[in-house]
Design an enzyme around this catalytic site. Structure first.
Site, PDB file in Angstrom:
ATOM      1  N   LEU A 148       0.808  -1.216   0.000  1.00 57.16           N
ATOM      2  CA  LEU A 148       0.000   0.000   0.000  1.00 57.16           C
ATOM      3  C   LEU A 148       0.841   1.267   0.000  1.00 57.16           C
ATOM      4  O   LEU A 148       0.302   2.365  -0.134  1.00 57.16           O
ATOM      5  CB  LEU A 148      -0.956   0.010   1.197  1.00 57.16           C
ATOM      6  CG  LEU A 148      -2.080  -1.025   1.171  1.00 57.16           C
ATOM      7  CD1 LEU A 148      -3.080  -0.751   2.280  1.00 57.16           C
ATOM      8  CD2 LEU A 148      -2.798  -1.044  -0.176  1.00 57.16           C
ATOM      9  N   ALA A 167      -3.393  -1.372   7.357  1.00 52.95           N
ATOM     10  CA  ALA A 167      -3.252  -0.030   7.936  1.00 52.95           C
ATOM     11  C   ALA A 167      -1.901   0.082   8.621  1.00 52.95           C
ATOM     12  O   ALA A 167      -1.293  -0.927   9.002  1.00 52.95           O
ATOM     13  CB  ALA A 167      -4.364   0.249   8.941  1.00 52.95           C
ATOM     14  N   TYR A 168      -1.451   1.304   8.782  1.00 51.86           N
ATOM     15  CA  TYR A 168      -0.299   1.598   9.622  1.00 51.86           C
ATOM     16  C   TYR A 168      -0.867   1.842  11.017  1.00 51.86           C
ATOM     17  O   TYR A 168      -1.590   2.819  11.239  1.00 51.86           O
ATOM     18  CB  TYR A 168       0.432   2.840   9.103  1.00 51.86           C
ATOM     19  CG  TYR A 168       1.685   3.205   9.885  1.00 51.86           C
ATOM     20  CD1 TYR A 168       2.938   3.008   9.326  1.00 51.86           C
ATOM     21  CD2 TYR A 168       1.609   3.745  11.157  1.00 51.86           C
ATOM     22  CE1 TYR A 168       4.096   3.341  10.035  1.00 51.86           C
ATOM     23  CE2 TYR A 168       2.746   4.072  11.875  1.00 51.86           C
ATOM     24  CZ  TYR A 168       3.981   3.862  11.306  1.00 51.86           C
ATOM     25  OH  TYR A 168       5.121   4.191  12.009  1.00 51.86           O
ATOM     26  N   THR A 169      -0.564   0.949  11.966  1.00 50.12           N
ATOM     27  CA  THR A 169      -1.209   1.012  13.278  1.00 50.12           C
ATOM     28  C   THR A 169      -0.229   1.235  14.426  1.00 50.12           C
ATOM     29  O   THR A 169      -0.632   1.164  15.595  1.00 50.12           O
ATOM     30  CB  THR A 169      -1.997  -0.282  13.548  1.00 50.12           C
ATOM     31  OG1 THR A 169      -1.107  -1.399  13.465  1.00 50.12           O
ATOM     32  CG2 THR A 169      -3.124  -0.456  12.546  1.00 50.12           C
ATOM     33  N   THR A 227     -10.951   4.428  12.969  1.00 51.80           N
ATOM     34  CA  THR A 227     -10.635   4.310  14.383  1.00 51.80           C
ATOM     35  C   THR A 227     -11.283   5.385  15.248  1.00 51.80           C
ATOM     36  O   THR A 227     -11.589   6.487  14.762  1.00 51.80           O
ATOM     37  CB  THR A 227      -9.101   4.388  14.566  1.00 51.80           C
ATOM     38  OG1 THR A 227      -8.762   4.437  15.955  1.00 51.80           O
ATOM     39  CG2 THR A 227      -8.544   5.665  13.923  1.00 51.80           C
ATOM     40  N   ASP A 228     -11.442   5.076  16.525  1.00 55.69           N
ATOM     41  CA  ASP A 228     -11.908   6.068  17.494  1.00 55.69           C
ATOM     42  C   ASP A 228     -10.867   7.165  17.729  1.00 55.69           C
ATOM     43  O   ASP A 228     -11.180   8.210  18.294  1.00 55.69           O
ATOM     44  CB  ASP A 228     -12.245   5.399  18.830  1.00 55.69           C
ATOM     45  CG  ASP A 228     -11.038   4.726  19.470  1.00 55.69           C
ATOM     46  OD1 ASP A 228     -10.334   3.979  18.766  1.00 55.69           O
ATOM     47  OD2 ASP A 228     -10.800   4.935  20.675  1.00 55.69           O
ATOM     48  N   TYR A 280      -1.247   9.168  14.037  1.00 55.72           N
ATOM     49  CA  TYR A 280      -2.040   8.028  13.599  1.00 55.72           C
ATOM     50  C   TYR A 280      -3.492   8.435  13.358  1.00 55.72           C
ATOM     51  O   TYR A 280      -4.077   8.155  12.305  1.00 55.72           O
ATOM     52  CB  TYR A 280      -1.961   6.904  14.633  1.00 55.72           C
ATOM     53  CG  TYR A 280      -2.982   5.812  14.429  1.00 55.72           C
ATOM     54  CD1 TYR A 280      -2.886   4.933  13.352  1.00 55.72           C
ATOM     55  CD2 TYR A 280      -4.049   5.653  15.313  1.00 55.72           C
ATOM     56  CE1 TYR A 280      -3.827   3.926  13.162  1.00 55.72           C
ATOM     57  CE2 TYR A 280      -4.986   4.648  15.136  1.00 55.72           C
ATOM     58  CZ  TYR A 280      -4.875   3.792  14.059  1.00 55.72           C
ATOM     59  OH  TYR A 280      -5.809   2.809  13.861  1.00 55.72           O
ATOM     60  N   LYS A 339      -5.590   8.510   9.755  1.00 57.27           N
ATOM     61  CA  LYS A 339      -6.828   7.765   9.533  1.00 57.27           C
ATOM     62  C   LYS A 339      -7.978   8.695   9.160  1.00 57.27           C
ATOM     63  O   LYS A 339      -8.807   8.361   8.302  1.00 57.27           O
ATOM     64  CB  LYS A 339      -7.179   6.952  10.784  1.00 57.27           C
ATOM     65  CG  LYS A 339      -6.202   5.830  11.099  1.00 57.27           C
ATOM     66  CD  LYS A 339      -6.152   4.763  10.015  1.00 57.27           C
ATOM     67  CE  LYS A 339      -7.382   3.903   9.996  1.00 57.27           C
ATOM     68  NZ  LYS A 339      -7.306   2.795   8.996  1.00 57.27           N
ATOM     69  N   TRP A 364     -10.084  -0.256  19.917  1.00 60.15           N
ATOM     70  CA  TRP A 364      -9.438  -1.214  20.824  1.00 60.15           C
ATOM     71  C   TRP A 364      -9.512  -2.647  20.292  1.00 60.15           C
ATOM     72  O   TRP A 364     -10.031  -3.556  20.935  1.00 60.15           O
ATOM     73  CB  TRP A 364     -10.072  -1.125  22.208  1.00 60.15           C
ATOM     74  CG  TRP A 364      -9.840   0.173  22.925  1.00 60.15           C
ATOM     75  CD1 TRP A 364      -9.522   1.378  22.376  1.00 60.15           C
ATOM     76  CD2 TRP A 364      -9.935   0.397  24.339  1.00 60.15           C
ATOM     77  NE1 TRP A 364      -9.410   2.345  23.358  1.00 60.15           N
ATOM     78  CE2 TRP A 364      -9.656   1.763  24.570  1.00 60.15           C
ATOM     79  CE3 TRP A 364     -10.240  -0.417  25.429  1.00 60.15           C
ATOM     80  CZ2 TRP A 364      -9.653   2.325  25.849  1.00 60.15           C
ATOM     81  CZ3 TRP A 364     -10.253   0.141  26.697  1.00 60.15           C
ATOM     82  CH2 TRP A 364      -9.947   1.489  26.904  1.00 60.15           C
TER      83      TRP A 364
END
Length: 298
Positions: free
Chosen positions: A41, A64-66, A105-106, A129, A133, A154
């Site tokens: 990606l 994803a990059y997490t 994400t939250d 991050y 997103k 989470w």
């Protein structure tokens, strides 16, 4: 389309969510599962080539990059994977008249709220991050593609790098574990997320396109990381879990103090009954660590 079944292109198929999706999506279509080696990606041209070669009816972006803290130093890479790549996937989905499913994400929120965030709540990420997103969400929206963006929080499972695995490893070598008690959110099991995604995709593509939009996908209830750890280790009588403040556990990236998501819109739109997070955790702990074999990863 083979035998009337849609072709589903899955990215991130060796990640903790991707592995579960590779199996769960088998009932919804013919899965072309790609990992980082076969679909990078970070390479825009490669994304286009893979999408056009596979000619999918649905693209599920589980890559994803997490690395939340590392992203503070690797901003460009985080944005390349979390913002630029989703934009390209969305543009290719629109070009092919395909559906895109993307996870967010939250961490797009700042955690200043004290009641669950719905999809209309104002965003204000505290870290790179979260910024990356949110930029991915915006790029998908701007593309005009038929996309279902699922914000969750989470995420954990029996393998990979996540809080549950970390707690189990620490419990094997320590008699006491200190865990932050002033960050509130909702744990979500990868297998439940994957199965729920499969349920959503097990309907006509035209109907999916009509339901495109932003949704929160989250279990019911709320917990602190301390609550979550205590529930994970409830049967480990020899391990003491102690609460600490975020200030006692500094990290490079700031975390939102509150990240509970309101998934009412998702449940109503797709007819999904949401379980509470404790039920999912207990099911996870009693399950096989590996999902059954899904399609081979390309």
């Amino acid at each position: 389309m083979t035998s009337g079944r849609p072709t589903i292109l899955l990215t991130g198929a060796r990640g903790q969510l991707g592995r579960e999706l590779a199996f769960a999506l088998g009932g919804a279509g013919n899965v072309v599962a790609c990992d980082r080696r076969t679909l990078d990606l970070g390479d825009a041209d490669h994304i286009v080539d893979v999408v056009r070669e596979s000619a999918p009816h649905v693209i599920v972006n589980a890559a994803a990059y997490t690395a939340v803290d590392l992203a503070e130093r690797e901003r460009d890479r985080a944005f390349a994977i979390n913002a630029v790549a989703p934009r390209i996937l969305a543009e290719e989905a629109k070009r092919a008249n395909a559906i895109l499913v993307h996870y967010s994400t939250d961490y797009v929120f700042d955690g200043a709220a004290r009641t669950p965030y719905d999809e209309s709540a104002a965003t204000h990420p505290l870290n790179v991050y979260g910024e990356s997103k949110l930029a991915g969400e915006a790029a998908i929206s701007a593309s005009g593609a038929a996309a279902i963006v699922l914000r969750t929080s989470w995420v954990y499972g029996r393998r990979g790098q996540n809080f549950l695995v970390t707690m189990q490893k620490l419990a094997a070598s320590r008699s006491e574990i200190n865990v932050v008690d002033d960050q509130i959110g909702v744990p979500n099991w990868t297998r439940w997320l994957a199965r729920t995604t499969a349920t959503v995709l097990d309907q006509r593509l035209a109907q999916l396109a009509e339901r495109a939009g932003l949704y929160h996908l989250c279990a019911l209830g709320r917990a602190s990381w301390f609550d979550f750890a205590r529930e994970i280790l409830r049967d480990r009588a020899n391990v003491r879990v102690s609460p600490i403040a975020t200030s006692q556990y500094p990290t490079p990236a700031r975390r939102p103090a509150y990240g509970v998501l309101d998934a009412t819109r998702f449940a109503r739109t797709f007819g999904i009954v949401l379980p509470d997070w404790q039920t999912l955790l207990h099911e996870c702990l009693q399950s096989e660590a590996e999902p059954p074999d899904g399609p081979s990863v390309h």
